[in-house]
Design an enzyme around this catalytic site. Structure first.
Site, PDB file in Angstrom:
ATOM      1  N   LYS A   1     -13.238 -43.920  28.025  1.00  0.00           N
ATOM      2  CA  LYS A   1     -12.022 -43.168  28.357  1.00  0.00           C
ATOM      3  C   LYS A   1     -10.894 -43.426  27.356  1.00  0.00           C
ATOM      4  CE  LYS A   1     -14.331 -41.740  31.793  1.00  0.00           C
ATOM      5  NZ  LYS A   1     -15.200 -40.613  31.444  1.00  0.00           N
TER       6      LYS A   1
ATOM      7  N   GLY B   1     -13.309 -42.027  38.118  1.00  0.00           N
ATOM      8  CA  GLY B   1     -13.416 -41.580  39.499  1.00  0.00           C
ATOM      9  C   GLY B   1     -12.378 -42.185  40.422  1.00  0.00           C
ATOM     10  N   GLY B   2     -11.230 -42.589  39.841  1.00  0.00           N
ATOM     11  CA  GLY B   2     -10.143 -43.041  40.690  1.00  0.00           C
ATOM     12  C   GLY B   2     -10.212 -44.512  41.065  1.00  0.00           C
TER      13      GLY B   2
ATOM     14  N   HIS C   1      -5.890 -30.391  39.708  1.00  0.00           N
ATOM     15  CA  HIS C   1      -7.005 -30.631  38.800  1.00  0.00           C
ATOM     16  C   HIS C   1      -7.446 -29.255  38.298  1.00  0.00           C
ATOM     17  CE1 HIS C   1     -11.163 -32.486  37.863  1.00  0.00           C
ATOM     18  NE2 HIS C   1     -11.242 -31.216  37.549  1.00  0.00           N
TER      19      HIS C   1
ATOM     20  N   GLU D   1     -11.149 -31.559  31.466  1.00  0.00           N
ATOM     21  CA  GLU D   1     -10.344 -31.685  32.689  1.00  0.00           C
ATOM     22  C   GLU D   1      -8.896 -32.011  32.351  1.00  0.00           C
ATOM     23  OE1 GLU D   1     -13.721 -33.507  35.732  1.00  0.00           O
ATOM     24  OE2 GLU D   1     -12.101 -34.799  35.033  1.00  0.00           O
TER      25      GLU D   1
ATOM     26  N   ARG E   1     -21.515 -31.768  30.082  1.00  0.00           N
ATOM     27  CA  ARG E   1     -22.695 -31.215  30.776  1.00  0.00           C
ATOM     28  C   ARG E   1     -22.314 -29.889  31.423  1.00  0.00           C
ATOM     29  NH1 ARG E   1     -20.238 -34.984  34.357  1.00  0.00           N
ATOM     30  NH2 ARG E   1     -19.366 -33.809  36.116  1.00  0.00           N
TER      31      ARG E   1
HETATM   32  C1  MV4 Z   1      -3.823 -39.497  37.454  1.00  0.00           C
HETATM   33  C2  MV4 Z   1      -3.074 -38.998  38.546  1.00  0.00           C
HETATM   34  C3  MV4 Z   1      -1.708 -38.950  38.405  1.00  0.00           C
HETATM   35  N1  MV4 Z   1      -1.131 -39.373  37.256  1.00  0.00           N
HETATM   36  N2  MV4 Z   1      -3.206 -39.888  36.346  1.00  0.00           N
HETATM   37  C4  MV4 Z   1      -8.047 -39.643  39.656  1.00  0.00           C
HETATM   38  C5  MV4 Z   1      -9.408 -39.721  39.059  1.00  0.00           C
HETATM   39  C6  MV4 Z   1      -9.182 -40.004  37.636  1.00  0.00           C
HETATM   40  N3  MV4 Z   1     -10.205 -39.454  36.803  1.00  0.00           N
HETATM   41  C7  MV4 Z   1      -7.837 -39.447  37.338  1.00  0.00           C
HETATM   42  N4  MV4 Z   1      -7.151 -39.380  38.584  1.00  0.00           N
HETATM   43  C8  MV4 Z   1      -5.813 -39.208  38.626  1.00  0.00           C
HETATM   44  N5  MV4 Z   1      -5.150 -39.573  37.513  1.00  0.00           N
HETATM   45  C9  MV4 Z   1      -1.880 -39.824  36.259  1.00  0.00           C
HETATM   46  N6  MV4 Z   1      -1.267 -40.261  35.132  1.00  0.00           N
HETATM   47  C10 MV4 Z   1      -3.758 -38.577  39.697  1.00  0.00           C
HETATM   48  C11 MV4 Z   1      -5.131 -38.673  39.739  1.00  0.00           C
HETATM   49  C12 MV4 Z   1      -5.767 -38.209  40.951  1.00  0.00           C
HETATM   50  C13 MV4 Z   1      -6.644 -37.108  40.947  1.00  0.00           C
HETATM   51  C14 MV4 Z   1      -6.963 -36.409  39.797  1.00  0.00           C
HETATM   52  C15 MV4 Z   1      -7.830 -35.339  39.820  1.00  0.00           C
HETATM   53  C16 MV4 Z   1      -8.379 -34.927  41.014  1.00  0.00           C
HETATM   54  C17 MV4 Z   1      -8.099 -35.596  42.176  1.00  0.00           C
HETATM   55  C18 MV4 Z   1      -7.226 -36.685  42.158  1.00  0.00           C
HETATM   56  C19 MV4 Z   1      -6.929 -37.344  43.355  1.00  0.00           C
HETATM   57  C20 MV4 Z   1      -6.081 -38.414  43.329  1.00  0.00           C
HETATM   58  C21 MV4 Z   1      -5.523 -38.849  42.141  1.00  0.00           C
END
Ligand code: MV4
Length: 647
Positions: free
Chosen positions: A116, A164-165, A208, A275, A292
């Site tokens: 990442k 994945g959070g 997202h 994304e 993918r």
């Molecule tokens: C974030 C965010 C808010 N601000 N980054 C969650 C999974 C990970 N791949 C990235 N994620 C997030 N990153 C910043 N700087 C909020 C999330 C996030 C989220 C992102 C995409 C889809 C669902 C989510 C659910 C909770 C938090």
């Protein structure tokens, strides 16, 4: 040219890939685990080859076996689907080495997006917008304090190795930073074996939004617009749609061009997804790239009219992209829901079992179902619990939404718990209808999406009782002579005196009388018609394994005949006093006060519903008192015998 394709996957995506391959005249090769010998992807393939045991590590992840299967079947190419080996650079490399076409990007592109922080550094150089943040090597507190100061609070700490959070922490003020950093580092160390952290501006209520990109081996790259996948549950996508509601053409173009730049920066080839987080002001930030074909690709296919698997296969055999950027249509709106075998009442625990009844919605214009199961198949605990994807297209978002709701209503699954009702509630929610979407949607509306088990109105129970009487064999066997009913009668040719006690989930309902005049059931169409007050209403009713299923308020309700005897015997097992499990009569009293009895000894015999039931001693002890006599009629819950435990 690819004339034989091995699909290194299972379930719906294996079936999906094979469908296009067949249409392109390509011979299909399925691989499978032991438990998947009769799976749909195996039955649909021209050639099937067993890999090994049920566990993915013993089958779908065995690189050497899969390569051997490709050679044995004469396949020139391998499609990895999603999951399993689809983003495994080692697998892509092994294919390349053995002269097999990996239907996916070059191994180097998978590697570039695998880390990442390295991916972010690459994107920064390429000019793809990133969330303001710090993702450097220095890991001391002062570095993070300075970075957070520059970024502005609130900030988000993320594990460099996470995804994945997992391992994320929001920090609102500088005062909390030291403690949050230390705790996040400890968590990251124990979860990923890597304590390194990065810090970013915390984007509030983001959406997202992801861009579908495609690149060929000749340097062409395009975007096929975006998908909004904001409706997620614990980082698991639930609903996806295209296009993203409310996105302006200018923003679509800006995000699309950024995504293409990202792909070009890593020498991408094939289908990929970039994304982004999109904030409320329309600013977007790179999150990650998936190298993918994604689960939710059908919504993109629906609005562009393109077959993305066909594109993948054509690109893989060296052809140029079929369309230029300007030629890619954006027509109407599409929404997809993921139907999972999981139990929303048990915190969405993955469910498994046999699909005793499995009915997909009828085919029709604007409807698509991608699945890899059929009635009678087993949903195994070894694999992803997704059963099917339902996709609806419409000229407008509202048309697609209503079409998808209709499809959900037509879906019947018996034997395995699913999220069908949960999906219906999401699609029917006013906030969803208004496209008020962000990643907080499910938590924000949790109360309405996951309501407590509701009590049913009279309409439900009377419909259930009518349905039971008209469909269940043996219902008419109830006695005409039970002394304790005698309340009323069944009509429409059923025996005069009867009694019915039904249960639905936690709730149960006894019936003294059920009127089945002007009701009819057609087993062919599984339709119950009830005419009342000159209105005939239609209900869907089906029977499976001794239970009845009634479609009521958007979901299928399982209805069983209730056995109060068994229930109360169970619930009163350890009570000092034994109560009558239901209304009945005392046939025999087997013991006397003062008598010692063993555990399980019969104390009384009752008759209820023309059947005899023994009331037994739950434990060894002494009979202290008896409160009934032979021949006596007793009401439910009457205290019959009092016991004393042995010292
Ligand atoms: C974030 C965010 C808010 N601000 N980054 C969650 C999974 C990970 N791949 C990235 N994620 C997030 N990153 C910043 N700087 C909020 C999330 C996030 C989220 C992102 C995409 C889809 C669902 C989510 C659910 C909770 C938090």
């Amino acid at each position: 040219m690819i004339n034989t394709l091995l699909i290194a996957n299972r379930g719906e995506i294996a079936c999906r890939v094979m469908r296009t391959a067949r249409e392109m005249g390509i011979t299909t090769v399925a691989v499978h685990s032991e438990v998947d010998r009769q799976a749909q992807h195996v039955l649909q393939a021209d050639i099937a080859i067993g890999l090994g045991g049920a566990k993915p590590a013993d089958s779908y992840l065995l690189i050497d076996r899969i390569l051997a299967a490709a050679h044995a079947s004469g396949a020139q190419a391998i499609h990895p689907g999603y999951g399993f080996l689809s983003e495994n650079a080692g697998f892509a490399r092994a294919c390349e080495k053995q002269g097999l076409i990996f239907v996916g990007p070059p191994a180097s592109a998978i590697d570039a997006m695998g880390s990442k922080s390295a991916a972010k550094a690459l994107m920064e150089i390429a000019g793809v917008p990133l969330v303001p943040g710090y993702h450097g090597e220095e890991q001391d507190l002062q570095t993070f304090v300075t970075a957070a100061e520059r970024i502005g609070y609130p900030v988000l700490l993320k594990a460099t190795a996470g995804g994945g959070g997992k391992g994320m922490k929001v920090v609102e003020h500088e005062a909390e930073l030291a403690e949050a950093l230390a705790s996040a580092q400890r968590e990251a160390q124990s979860s990923f074996g890597d304590a390194r952290m990065l810090v970013e501006k915390y984007v509030l209520q983001p959406r997202h939004v992801e861009i579908q990109v495609f690149a060929d081996q000749h340097g062409n790259a395009v975007y096929l617009h975006e998908r909004d996948c904001s409706i997620q549950r614990r980082h698991q996508k639930v609903v996806e749609e295209a296009p993203a509601p409310g996105l302006s053409p200018a923003l679509r173009q800006a995000m699309g061009e950024a995504a293409v730049k990202a792909a070009q920066a890593i020498g991408y080839v094939g289908a990929g997804t970039v994304e982004f987080l999109l904030d409320a002001r329309g600013e977007f930030f790179f999150m990650e790239m998936n190298t993918r074909l994604q689960v939710e690709h059908p919504v993109t296919e629906a609005i562009t009219g393109q077959d993305l698997v066909a594109w993948q296969l054509r690109v893989a055999q060296g052809e140029a992209l079929p369309l230029t950027q300007e030629q890619i249509p954006l027509n109407g709106h599409a929404i997809e829901v993921r139907l999972y075998a999981e139990d929303p009442d048990q915190d969405f625990l993955p469910a498994s079992g046999t699909l005793e009844v499995y009915r997909e919605p009828a085919p029709g214009i604007g409807r698509r179902v991608d699945s890899g199961v059929a009635e009678g198949d087993v949903v195994s605990p070894f694999y992803d619990p997704m059963i099917a994807k339902l996709i609806a297209w419409g000229e407008t978002r509202e048309e697609a939404r209503l079409r998808l709701l209709a499809m959900l209503r037509e879906t019947v699954i018996v034997g395995v718990q699913t999220n069908l009702k949960f999906l219906t509630r999401i699609l029917a929610h006013p906030a969803f209808a208004q496209a008020d979407l962000d990643t907080g949607f499910i938590p924000r509306h949790a109360e309405q999406l996951l309501p407590e088990p509701e009590a049913f109105d009279d309409g439900f129970w009377s419909t259930a009782a009518k349905a039971w009487l008209l469909t269940m064999p043996g219902t008419s066997a109830a006695s005409a002579s039970s002394p304790w009913t005698g309340l009323s009668s069944w009509r429409a040719g059923l025996p005069a005196q009867s009694r019915l006690h039904l249960r639905c989930g936690e709730l149960e309902q006894p019936f003294a009388a059920v009127d089945v005049t002007d009701c009819s059931y057609s087993p062919d169409t599984q339709t119950l018609l009830i005419t009342e007050a000159q209105q005939t209403r239609r209900y869907s009713v089906l029977i499976s394994n001794g239970a009845l299923y009634l479609h009521w308020h958007h979901s299928w309700r399982r209805i069983d005949r209730f056995d109060p005897i068994a229930e109360v015997e169970h619930s009163h097992q350890h009570a000092g006093g034994l109560q009558a499990p239901m209304n009945g009569s005392v046939v025999r009293v087997m013991v006397e006060p003062g008598q010692q009895v063993e555990a399980g000894a019969v104390l009384l015999v009752l008759e209820a519903m023309k059947m005899e039931h023994s009331v037994r001693a739950p434990e060894a002890g002494r009979v202290k008192a008896i409160f009934c006599a032979e021949g006596e009629l007793i009401a439910e819950s009457t205290l019959l015998v009092e016991m004393e435990e042995q010292a």
